[in-house]
Design a protein around this motif. Structure first.
Motif, PDB file in Angstrom:
ATOM      1  N   ARG A  93      -3.341  -2.774  -3.014  1.00 45.21           N
ATOM      2  CA  ARG A  93      -2.018  -3.783  -3.608  1.00 45.21           C
ATOM      3  C   ARG A  93      -0.674  -3.598  -3.125  1.00 45.21           C
ATOM      4  NH1 ARG A  93       2.784  -5.484  -6.078  1.00 45.21           N
ATOM      5  NH2 ARG A  93       2.488  -6.845  -7.743  1.00 45.21           N
ATOM      6  N   HIS A  94      -0.402  -2.257  -3.291  1.00 48.43           N
ATOM      7  CA  HIS A  94       1.010  -2.033  -2.520  1.00 48.43           C
ATOM      8  C   HIS A  94       1.134  -2.143  -1.181  1.00 48.43           C
ATOM      9  CE1 HIS A  94      -1.441   1.788  -2.348  1.00 48.43           C
ATOM     10  NE2 HIS A  94      -0.420   2.077  -1.371  1.00 48.43           N
ATOM     11  N   LEU A  95      -0.137  -1.872  -0.375  1.00 47.51           N
ATOM     12  CA  LEU A  95      -0.059  -2.023   1.028  1.00 47.51           C
ATOM     13  C   LEU A  95      -0.193  -3.435   1.719  1.00 47.51           C
ATOM     14  CD1 LEU A  95      -2.345   0.898   1.960  1.00 47.51           C
ATOM     15  CD2 LEU A  95      -0.050   0.854   2.209  1.00 47.51           C
ATOM     16  N   LEU A  96      -1.029  -4.269   0.824  1.00 46.16           N
ATOM     17  CA  LEU A  96      -1.071  -5.729   0.902  1.00 46.16           C
ATOM     18  C   LEU A  96       0.143  -6.247   0.906  1.00 46.16           C
ATOM     19  CD1 LEU A  96      -4.663  -6.330  -0.617  1.00 46.16           C
ATOM     20  CD2 LEU A  96      -4.101  -6.216   2.008  1.00 46.16           C
ATOM     21  N   GLU A  97       0.925  -5.763  -0.234  1.00 46.97           N
ATOM     22  CA  GLU A  97       2.139  -6.583  -0.417  1.00 46.97           C
ATOM     23  C   GLU A  97       3.312  -6.473   0.695  1.00 46.97           C
ATOM     24  OE1 GLU A  97       5.484  -6.833  -4.198  1.00 46.97           O
ATOM     25  OE2 GLU A  97       4.415  -5.261  -3.992  1.00 46.97           O
ATOM     26  N   LYS A  98       2.934  -5.221   1.213  1.00 44.89           N
ATOM     27  CA  LYS A  98       3.737  -4.907   2.505  1.00 44.89           C
ATOM     28  C   LYS A  98       3.426  -5.838   3.698  1.00 44.89           C
ATOM     29  CE  LYS A  98       6.234  -1.174   5.042  1.00 44.89           C
ATOM     30  NZ  LYS A  98       6.344   0.249   5.081  1.00 44.89           N
ATOM     31  N   PHE A  99       2.097  -5.601   3.988  1.00 41.83           N
ATOM     32  CA  PHE A  99       1.449  -6.086   5.227  1.00 41.83           C
ATOM     33  C   PHE A  99       0.748  -7.392   5.456  1.00 41.83           C
ATOM     34  CE2 PHE A  99       1.748  -1.209   5.276  1.00 41.83           C
ATOM     35  CZ  PHE A  99       2.624  -0.921   6.659  1.00 41.83           C
ATOM     36  N   LEU A 100       0.196  -7.769   4.351  1.00 28.64           N
ATOM     37  CA  LEU A 100      -0.546  -8.995   4.291  1.00 28.64           C
ATOM     38  C   LEU A 100       0.284 -10.116   4.664  1.00 28.64           C
ATOM     39  CD1 LEU A 100      -3.387 -10.455   3.865  1.00 28.64           C
ATOM     40  CD2 LEU A 100      -2.784 -10.644   1.302  1.00 28.64           C
ATOM     41  N   PRO A 101       1.716 -10.402   4.379  1.00 32.02           N
ATOM     42  CA  PRO A 101       2.269 -11.775   4.913  1.00 32.02           C
ATOM     43  C   PRO A 101       2.122 -11.633   6.539  1.00 32.02           C
ATOM     44  CG  PRO A 101       3.477 -10.379   3.252  1.00 32.02           C
ATOM     45  CD  PRO A 101       2.533  -9.412   3.486  1.00 32.02           C
ATOM     46  N   SER A 102       2.338 -10.533   7.328  1.00 34.91           N
ATOM     47  CA  SER A 102       2.103 -10.722   8.742  1.00 34.91           C
ATOM     48  C   SER A 102       1.035 -11.232   9.301  1.00 34.91           C
ATOM     49  CB  SER A 102       2.586  -9.248   9.298  1.00 34.91           C
ATOM     50  OG  SER A 102       1.397  -8.531   9.162  1.00 34.91           O
ATOM     51  N   VAL A 103      -0.279 -10.765   8.434  1.00 33.61           N
ATOM     52  CA  VAL A 103      -1.620 -11.295   8.838  1.00 33.61           C
ATOM     53  C   VAL A 103      -1.983 -12.463   8.603  1.00 33.61           C
ATOM     54  CG1 VAL A 103      -4.079 -10.703   8.286  1.00 33.61           C
ATOM     55  CG2 VAL A 103      -2.529  -8.869   8.380  1.00 33.61           C
ATOM     56  N   VAL A 104      -1.402 -13.187   7.491  1.00 33.17           N
ATOM     57  CA  VAL A 104      -1.212 -14.447   7.229  1.00 33.17           C
ATOM     58  C   VAL A 104      -0.697 -15.395   8.302  1.00 33.17           C
ATOM     59  CG1 VAL A 104      -0.724 -16.368   5.628  1.00 33.17           C
ATOM     60  CG2 VAL A 104      -1.899 -14.294   4.900  1.00 33.17           C
ATOM     61  N   THR A 105       0.370 -14.922   8.550  1.00 35.73           N
ATOM     62  CA  THR A 105       1.076 -15.440   9.718  1.00 35.73           C
ATOM     63  C   THR A 105       0.628 -15.537  10.973  1.00 35.73           C
ATOM     64  OG1 THR A 105       3.328 -14.944   8.688  1.00 35.73           O
ATOM     65  CG2 THR A 105       3.374 -15.471  10.920  1.00 35.73           C
ATOM     66  N   ALA A 106       0.021 -14.226  11.552  1.00 35.68           N
ATOM     67  CA  ALA A 106      -0.862 -14.367  12.896  1.00 35.68           C
ATOM     68  C   ALA A 106      -2.077 -15.129  12.701  1.00 35.68           C
ATOM     69  CB  ALA A 106      -1.117 -12.772  12.927  1.00 35.68           C
ATOM     70  N   ALA A 107      -2.799 -15.280  11.643  1.00 33.89           N
ATOM     71  CA  ALA A 107      -4.001 -16.290  11.412  1.00 33.89           C
ATOM     72  C   ALA A 107      -3.416 -17.653  11.628  1.00 33.89           C
ATOM     73  CB  ALA A 107      -4.650 -16.004  10.196  1.00 33.89           C
ATOM     74  N   ALA A 108      -2.371 -18.013  11.098  1.00 32.63           N
ATOM     75  CA  ALA A 108      -1.996 -19.164  11.165  1.00 32.63           C
ATOM     76  C   ALA A 108      -1.383 -19.618  12.444  1.00 32.63           C
ATOM     77  CB  ALA A 108      -0.709 -19.594  10.388  1.00 32.63           C
ATOM     78  N   ALA A 109      -0.741 -18.807  13.179  1.00 30.53           N
ATOM     79  CA  ALA A 109      -0.597 -18.884  14.596  1.00 30.53           C
ATOM     80  C   ALA A 109      -1.538 -19.086  15.491  1.00 30.53           C
ATOM     81  CB  ALA A 109       0.616 -17.683  15.077  1.00 30.53           C
ATOM     82  N   PHE A 110      -2.495 -18.234  15.344  1.00 23.78           N
ATOM     83  CA  PHE A 110      -3.902 -18.493  16.244  1.00 23.78           C
ATOM     84  C   PHE A 110      -4.433 -19.849  15.965  1.00 23.78           C
ATOM     85  CE2 PHE A 110      -8.388 -18.417  16.310  1.00 23.78           C
ATOM     86  CZ  PHE A 110      -8.753 -17.969  17.566  1.00 23.78           C
TER      87      PHE A 110
END
Length: 199
Positions: A22-39
């Motif tokens: 959870r602590h890692l996802l809190e830091k890094f998941l927003p960038s993954v969601v953004t990259a998926a939307a950009a794709f």
């Protein structure tokens, strides 16, 4: 792992194996969601982000449900380790391309479209990403050259692709890391996924 494969619809699934992350996802998941939307916007292909949770005992799942309702999650009944969790995530993925990425990796918004472009060649199984150290920005991982001999994998040398990579031809690599690479889901499952003995 169930190795029966069925053709998935066109699109891209980002699969993140995670255990008590959870602590890692809190830091890094927003960038993954953004990259998926950009794709999705750039390539006009559907995407999803899927957390393959390895029976976490922290608050990963309620936190995800509250903070990222657009993110799917699959939860193992018991802890299995990275390989089995990654395999389950790929199997649960909805789309034909699967980007496997560790839960401690941030993605640049433009990460995914250049990787998908390589799948225009039917023989492509996976495409590896270049990986940069999050804190220093230094290039720390990319392609590797080597061979299989007598049942063992031998790496001869690692290489990095200097920028601008988009203007250069594809480079071969002997393997793609489960921590940051794009896979053809059907081929991945047909091969049986990652070997779960080495988790």
């Amino acid at each position: 792992m169930n190795t029966t494969t069925s053709a998935a619809p066109s699109g891209l699934s980002v699969v993140i194996p995670s255990w008590n992350g959870r602590h890692l996802l809190e830091k890094f998941l927003p960038s993954v969601v953004t990259a998926a939307a950009a794709f999705e916007a750039a390539c006009r292909q559907p995407t999803e982000v899927l957390i393959a949770d390895d029976a976490s005992t922290d608050d990963t799942i309620p936190w995800l449900a509250a903070r990222f309702p657009q993110v799917r999650f699959e939860v193992s009944e018991r802890q299995q380790g990275f390989a089995a969790t990654a395999n389950c995530g790929v199997e649960a993925a909805r789309y034909g391309w699967v980007y496997l990425v560790n839960n401690d990796v941030a993605l640049e918004p433009g990460t995914l479209p250049p990787l998908v472009a390589h799948f225009s060649a039917p023989e492509v199984f996976a495409v590896a990403s270049q990986v940069y150290d999050y804190d220093t920005g230094r290039l720390s991982g990319a392609g590797q050259l080597g061979e299989f001999r007598r049942g063992f994998l031998r790496i001869h040398r690692r290489y990095f692709v200097p920028p601008p990579a988009a203007q250069q031809p594809p480079y071969l690599t002997i393997f793609a890391s489960g921590g940051a690479a794009l896979f053809d889901r059907e081929k991945f499952l047909a091969l049986g996924g990652f070997d779960e003995m080495f988790t």
